[in-house]
Scaffold this active site. Structure first.
Site, PDB file in Angstrom:
ATOM      1  CB  SER A 145      43.598 -53.478  47.865  1.00  0.00           C
ATOM      2  OG  SER A 145      42.669 -54.528  48.135  1.00  0.00           O
ATOM      3  CE1 TYR A 177      46.690 -55.891  52.292  1.00  0.00           C
ATOM      4  CE2 TYR A 177      44.360 -55.686  51.734  1.00  0.00           C
ATOM      5  CZ  TYR A 177      45.666 -55.934  51.355  1.00  0.00           C
ATOM      6  OH  TYR A 177      45.951 -56.203  50.044  1.00  0.00           O
ATOM      7  CG  ASP A 189      60.877 -60.081  48.837  1.00  0.00           C
ATOM      8  OD1 ASP A 189      59.861 -60.072  48.119  1.00  0.00           O
ATOM      9  OD2 ASP A 189      60.916 -60.631  49.956  1.00  0.00           O
TER      10      ASP A 189
END
Length: 480
Positions: free
Chosen positions: A156, A170, A49
């Site tokens: 997604s 996105y 991260d």
């Protein structure tokens, strides 16, 4: 003499125990939920991260949960190829292998194309797609040499359904991940390396919405669809890894949405442009109990009552702030137009696909069922999603037609052929319909207005007496 075979297969609960996992973007949101879920399964999880504050916060939370010893953090920018590849090498050397890679990292900026810089657009692709490619190319040889492994790519729903609302950059990034993963899975068919695509819908209670994407940047239709939690997505990922699924959609009704969009993309684009921006606060944590769907995926559609049991209490419909907002706007003319154009066919597809386990209305604690009548003219089955109240051991439904002057077709169907079917909570229930009049109609009408006051506006606008039917399950006896 009886011969007893010893079961040498490992329990599902042991599938991930002792595995070495790497989760990118795993210090917050969905990534942290996946990290926690893997650690709870007994895996040792490495997290890559970029954010030091997120790593610090996640460390405290995992330590408090007694999982800190199973999680190692690496502060790394996955768009820096050399640094990311070095991280993967370090993880492999530390554990002697790398069993699971979860490509979850993303850079979020939600804006119209004209307002998005080229640099930000490219960074979205580099973080979400390019880093996925880099990670897979680094771990695939390691997994093959070790005799197996699993690669999980976070796609997604925004990469499948292209409407106004999501940022184009996105959506493009997630569409690339969706396509790359499915082709890769085809290439590795028969291989010991398992590839899984995860496609969440709207997931609430994370920084995605709390910090990066405000409600007014979402389409109005998002207010009426179920919102998942990070924990539900994580549970679905674990379930998918255990059962080696190729694709996991959360909530489970999404494939029906994808098929409906593929058939009628124009309706979906119209839908996304109606009603203005969303008003729901998706950044607030969504507390919904995780139930198990037909494939073990967390469903979380709690209605507050058992919808299969006529006579059960209708639950908390209309009592919560979200439900009250839904009923306040439900009588608006634009809502009726939106529902006729898109929500009705969408909810029909959702309820048919899930056998009534999922419903756009019931996800907001609005009692809903799917009524299938026999067409008065065609003689063919005609499914219609309807609001209902429980009455006399059955279900009462009202022919509002969203306040239009004419009665809806399903009411004429019932008048000609009273035998019908109700689909609800995984069951198809044969029913017999009768038109309700007089004092009983008044009693049902009061129940309807208690749960959804907007029906009074439909009644006043239509200029007619709305037909109310009682649907009595054929296997039960009416009650008072």
């Amino acid at each position: 003499m009886a011969i007893v075979k010893k079961n040498t297969q490992r329990s599902h609960t042991d599938t991930l125990k002792g595995k070495v996992c790497l989760v990118t973007g795993g210090a917050q949101g969905i990534g942290l939920a996946i990290t926690r879920a893997l650690a709870q399964q007994g895996a040792h999880v490495h997290v890559a991260d970029i954010s030091a504050p997120h790593i610090a916060s996640a460390t405290v939370g995992l330590d408090a949960a007694g999982l800190g010893a199973r999680v190692s953090f690496h502060q790394v920018d996955v768009t820096d190829r050399a640094a990311y590849e070095q991280c993967i090498t370090a993880v492999h050397e530390a554990g002697g292998r790398l069993d699971v890679l979860v490509n979850n990292a993303a850079f979020i900026k939600w804006a119209a194309v004209a307002e998005m810089s080229v640099e930000d657009t490219q960074l979205i692709m580099r973080t979400g797609y390019d880093a996925t490619v880099v990670g897979i190319n680094a771990v695939l040889p390691l997994m093959r040499a070790a005799g197996g492994g699993a690669i999980v790519n976070m796609g997604s729903a925004a990469g499948v359904v292209f409407v106004k609302g999501p940022a184009a950059a996105y959506a493009a990034s997630k569409a690339a991940v969706n396509a790359y993963t499915q082709v890769l899975a085809g290439e590795l068919t028969g291989s010991p390396v398992h590839v899984m695509l995860v496609r969440p819908g709207t997931v609430g209670g994370t920084e995605f919405f709390g910090r990066h994407v405000s409600s007014h940047l979402m389409p109005r239709i998002a207010d009426f669809l179920p919102v998942s939690t990070p924990e539900q997505v994580a549970a679905a990922v674990i379930n998918g890894l255990i059962h080696r699924r190729e694709t996991v959609d959360v909530p489970g009704y999404l494939p029906a949405v994808y098929r409906a969009y593929a058939m009628t993309p124009g309706i979906f684009r119209t839908l996304a442009s109606l009603g203005g921006p969303a008003r729901r606060d998706f950044g607030r944590p969504t507390h919904r109990p995780a139930t198990r769907g037909p494939q073990g995926v967390a469903a979380g559609t709690d209605t507050g009552a058992d919808p299969r049991r006529p006579g059960a209490r209708a639950g908390a419909a209309g009592h919560g702030p979200i439900e009250r907002a839904v009923h306040r706007v439900g009588a608006a003319r634009w809502v009726g137009a939106l529902a006729r154009a898109a929500l009705v066919p969408l909810d029909t597809a959702i309820q048919q696909k899930s056998t009534g386990r999922f419903s756009a209305g019931r996800s907001l604690k609005v009692p809903a069922l799917l009524l299938t009548t026999t067409g008065a003219r065609t003689g063919r089955p005609r499914p219609t999603p309807l609001f209902h109240v429980e009455h006399a051991g059955g279900y009462a439904v009202v022919g509002s037609n969203f306040g239009q002057a004419h009665h809806p077709a399903w009411t004429a169907n019932l008048l000609k052929t009273p035998d019908a079917t109700v689909t609800l909570a995984g069951q198809k229930i044969p029913v017999t319909a009768r038109l309700v009049e007089g004092r009983e109609r008044e009693e049902i009408w009061n129940k309807i207005l208690t749960i959804s006051p907007g029906y009074q506006a439909y009644n006043d606008r239509s200029g007619r007496d709305l037909r109310i039917f009682h649907l009595q399950p054929t296997h039960s006896t009416p009650t008072q």
